[in-house]
Design an enzyme around this catalytic site. Structure first.
Site, PDB file in Angstrom:
ATOM      1  N   HIS A  54       0.502  -0.961  -0.395  1.00  0.00           N
ATOM      2  CA  HIS A  54       0.189  -0.509  -0.171  1.00  0.00           C
ATOM      3  C   HIS A  54       1.159   1.399   0.063  1.00  0.00           C
ATOM      4  CE1 HIS A  54      -3.257  -2.655   1.175  1.00  0.00           C
ATOM      5  NE2 HIS A  54      -4.065  -1.281   1.408  1.00  0.00           N
TER       6      HIS A  54
ATOM      7  N   GLU B 276      -1.989   6.334  -0.483  1.00  0.00           N
ATOM      8  CA  GLU B 276      -3.615   6.072  -0.277  1.00  0.00           C
ATOM      9  C   GLU B 276      -3.654   7.458   0.767  1.00  0.00           C
ATOM     10  OE1 GLU B 276      -5.019   3.318   1.612  1.00  0.00           O
ATOM     11  OE2 GLU B 276      -7.171   3.332   0.900  1.00  0.00           O
TER      12      GLU B 276
ATOM     13  N   ASP C  79     -12.667  -2.987   0.167  1.00  0.00           N
ATOM     14  CA  ASP C  79     -13.414  -3.538   1.391  1.00  0.00           C
ATOM     15  C   ASP C  79     -15.011  -3.966   1.050  1.00  0.00           C
ATOM     16  OD1 ASP C  79     -11.418  -3.518   2.737  1.00  0.00           O
ATOM     17  OD2 ASP C  79     -11.178  -1.246   2.257  1.00  0.00           O
TER      18      ASP C  79
HETATM   19  O1  LIG Z   1      -8.130   1.242   2.265  1.00  0.00           O
HETATM   20  C1  LIG Z   1      -7.305   0.258   2.867  1.00  0.00           C
HETATM   21  N1  LIG Z   1      -6.174   0.921   3.103  1.00  0.00           N
HETATM   22  C2  LIG Z   1      -5.602   0.602   3.883  1.00  0.00           C
HETATM   23  N2  LIG Z   1      -5.706  -0.490   4.729  1.00  0.00           N
HETATM   24  C3  LIG Z   1      -7.204  -1.318   4.737  1.00  0.00           C
HETATM   25  C4  LIG Z   1      -7.663  -0.862   3.834  1.00  0.00           C
HETATM   26  N3  LIG Z   1      -8.996  -1.227   3.676  1.00  0.00           N
HETATM   27  C5  LIG Z   1      -8.533  -1.974   4.196  1.00  0.00           C
HETATM   28  N4  LIG Z   1      -7.324  -2.102   5.408  1.00  0.00           N
HETATM   29  C6  LIG Z   1      -6.799  -2.416   6.542  1.00  0.00           C
HETATM   30  O2  LIG Z   1      -6.961  -4.058   6.280  1.00  0.00           O
HETATM   31  C7  LIG Z   1      -7.402  -4.396   7.982  1.00  0.00           C
HETATM   32  C8  LIG Z   1      -8.041  -5.839   7.528  1.00  0.00           C
HETATM   33  O3  LIG Z   1      -7.568  -7.344   7.677  1.00  0.00           O
HETATM   34  C9  LIG Z   1      -7.799  -3.434   8.728  1.00  0.00           C
HETATM   35  O4  LIG Z   1      -7.187  -3.579   9.760  1.00  0.00           O
HETATM   36  C10 LIG Z   1      -7.804  -1.984   8.054  1.00  0.00           C
HETATM   37  O5  LIG Z   1      -7.319  -1.097   8.806  1.00  0.00           O
END
Ligand SMILES: O=c1[nH]cnc2c1ncn2[C@@H]1O[C@H](CO)[C@@H](O)[C@H]1O
Length: 550
Positions: A382, A385, A468
């Site tokens: 990531h 974002e 998500d």
């Molecule tokens: O769009 C996103 N960016 C960064 N982290 C994310 C995003 N969506 C979900 N999570 C992270 O994934 C974990 C669940 O397994 C959560 O802790 C959430 O913070």
């Protein structure tokens, strides 16, 4: 200042056409792309349909949406989208790989609650008795308990004498939910509301009270806290994973690389003890994957799903010391399940958690360890974002690329960095783009202001991803949906493809083809598997094109 010289207007028009052609040749769906006669015909049909629906469906007022437009914000436009013929056509499109989704957020919240209600071991508690005043602010906490701790007392969550923190079986809590608060339906609404950013409420939550990135992330994070208590319980974990595969295939996806958060060391076992280690999570994942594939094969649909792999993820607030041991855990899992572990990532709200530079030394050590051991766990990080420019979250893009990331998760702020754009193009780093996620998490307000076309038109490979979907509450409307095999109820990727298509006059069917193909090309599948996956997808793509022209 040199003034332009044209021999005559015909010359001007010639130069004009050349300039447009040159500009468009840089796009991902450039005019040189090979297009079969059937694809050309199908593309023309789609363009015509888009034009006519822009003038019919999108030009009229709809209940509650007085000024709709193609590519408008998803939550508001969803019901209009469902009315279009384009949507019906794209429902059948094979979409390739899903490269960016968080497993904890992939299965419809109503389905998750249904799973919880089937498990006598699952219990729920709150920090206060539930009343009309406290209801909306209280979060349910779920947990599986060992049999000796099951509670059979008459106590209920909505009783004023409820002692805060007392566990009540989920089924009982639902059955005894005060009728003044809606009874069992009120219970469902409360729990589902806590696990989602609900579409109807979401409009006000997202666009009013939570109208900033950090504010909506507070609500978003709490949805994970609630649902994790249900999901990380072995008897549910298995059914949850099966449903994730099933709904992915229904959405036209033939391969997934899903991020799993391994930060908790254990999940709850059938006996209600929190002692099930990561390797058992993967054993169950593997067995469920094989069972799902066998079921598809039996239905004569084996070519619709190639498989699934995992991007090992942890959270961006752990210490460097913890990251070192997390990396060792990832290596151990890779050694036991080489076919499942596809990559490594750190997740969580980027604007507020630690930047990649904080972890960079440990991450470099991790790569060295892999070299020594002869294994390869690429970073699939990531980064960017954010709405920032030069903020820590934005600067993460430099680190992600320097650390050798295979793809970039989100890269929302990438378009602000000309050198990084060039590097991604040259190094073929794909950007995992999640349009609805950005909109709900307040990075963008409509498809038309989305950086996606900037990325694609600069020639960067892109894959559309759902991120998500369960939290965004857009995967289905009722329990009944699970009996109905209707792709219109699981439309997240489908909607993205539609949004991309309607938001541009230039983009057509060939851009959608490139998006789908790129997702498979940039997966971590081995070469032969990749070729097999692409060949299976191409066959389905041809059938899809034929279905449009015939
Ligand atoms: O769009 C996103 N960016 C960064 N982290 C994310 C995003 N969506 C979900 N999570 C992270 O994934 C974990 C669940 O397994 C959560 O802790 C959430 O913070």
């Amino acid at each position: 200042m040199s003034s332009p010289k044209f021999a005559d207007f015909a010359h001007y028009k010639q130069e004009r056409a050349a300039l447009i052609n040159h500009d468009r040749s840089l796009r991902r769906d450039n005019p040189e792309s090979k297009v079969s006669p059937s694809e050309a015909k199908a593309d023309a049909i789609i363009r015509q349909l888009r034009l006519s629906e822009n003038n019919s469906v999108w030009a009229t007022e709809h209940e509650g949406v007085p000024h709709p437009f193609p590519g408008m914000e998803f939550l508001t436009g969803r019901n209009i989208i469902l009315k279009t013929k384009l949507f019906e056509i794209l429902a059948k499109m094979p979409k390739g790989a899903l490269l960016h989704a968080h497993l904890d957020a992939t299965v419809n919240a109503e389905f998750v609650l249904k799973l919880a209600l089937e498990q006598p071991a699952l219990h729920v508690r709150t920090a206060e008795p539930i009343s009309a005043v406290t209801l909306s602010g209280l979060l349910p906490e779920f947990r599986a308990l060992p049999k000796e701790l099951f509670t059979n007392s008459e106590i209920t969550l909505t009783d004023p004498s409820y002692i805060p923190g007392t566990w009540v079986s989920v089924k009982k809590a639902r059955d005894t939910f005060d009728s003044a608060l809606g009874g069992p339906d009120g219970f469902d609404k409360w729990v589902i509301g806590a696990m989602t950013i609900n579409p109807s409420e979401g409009q006000s939550i997202t666009y009013q009270t939570h109208n900033t990135v950090n504010k909506i992330w507070e609500k978003f994070t709490s949805t994970f806290t609630v649902s994790t208590g249900i999901i990380r319980f072995v008897p549910i974990w298995e059914k949850y994973i099966y449903e994730f595969f099933r709904s992915s295939v229904e959405d036209g996806v033939s391969y997934v690389e899903v991020r799993i958060n391994f930060h908790p060391k254990y999940m709850f076992g059938e006996d209600g003890q929190e002692n099930v280690p990561h390797r058992v999570w993967l054993q169950i994942f593997d067995a469920t994957l094989n069972r799902f594939k066998a079921d598809l094969k039996q239905q004569g649909r084996a070519d619709e799903f190639i498989g699934a792999r995992i991007i090992y993820s942890t959270l961006r607030y752990i210490s460097v010391e913890d990251l070192d041991s997390t990396c060792e855990d990832c290596i151990t899992l890779k050694q036991e399940f080489p076919h499942l572990i596809a990559g490594f990532d750190l997740v969580g709200p980027e604007n507020v958690l630690k930047p990649l530079i904080y972890y960079a030394e440990s991450l470099l050590r991790f790569r060295e360890r892999q070299k020594e051991l002869g294994i390869d766990i690429p970073f699939i990080l990531h980064a960017g974002e954010t709405l920032g420019d030069g903020t820590e979250a934005d600067v993460n893009l430099y680190d992600a690329i320097l650390l050798g990331t295979l793809r970039i998760g989100h890269g929302f702020s990438l378009v602000k960095h000309p050198k990084l754009m060039e590097m991604c193009r040259e190094r073929n780093i794909l950007i995992e783009v999640c349009p609805i996620s950005y909109e709900i998490l307040r990075l963008t307000s409509s498809m038309l202001m989305h950086p996606l076309p900037i990325l694609m038109n600069n020639g960067l490979p892109v894959a559309l991803c759902s991120d998500d979907p369960a939290m965004f509450g857009n995967m289905g409307l009722s329990f009944d949906f699970y009996q109905v095999n209707d792709p219109l109820h699981s439309p997240i990727l489908l909607t993205y493809f539609l949004q991309v298509l309607v938001a541009s006059e230039v983009t057509g069917l060939i851009a959608l083809r490139e998006l789908a193909r790129d997702s498979l090309l940039h997966s971590t599948l081995e070469d032969t598997e990749k070729q097999r996956a692409i060949a299976a997808w191409e066959k389905r793509w041809e059938d899809f094109v034929e279905s449009i022209v015939s």
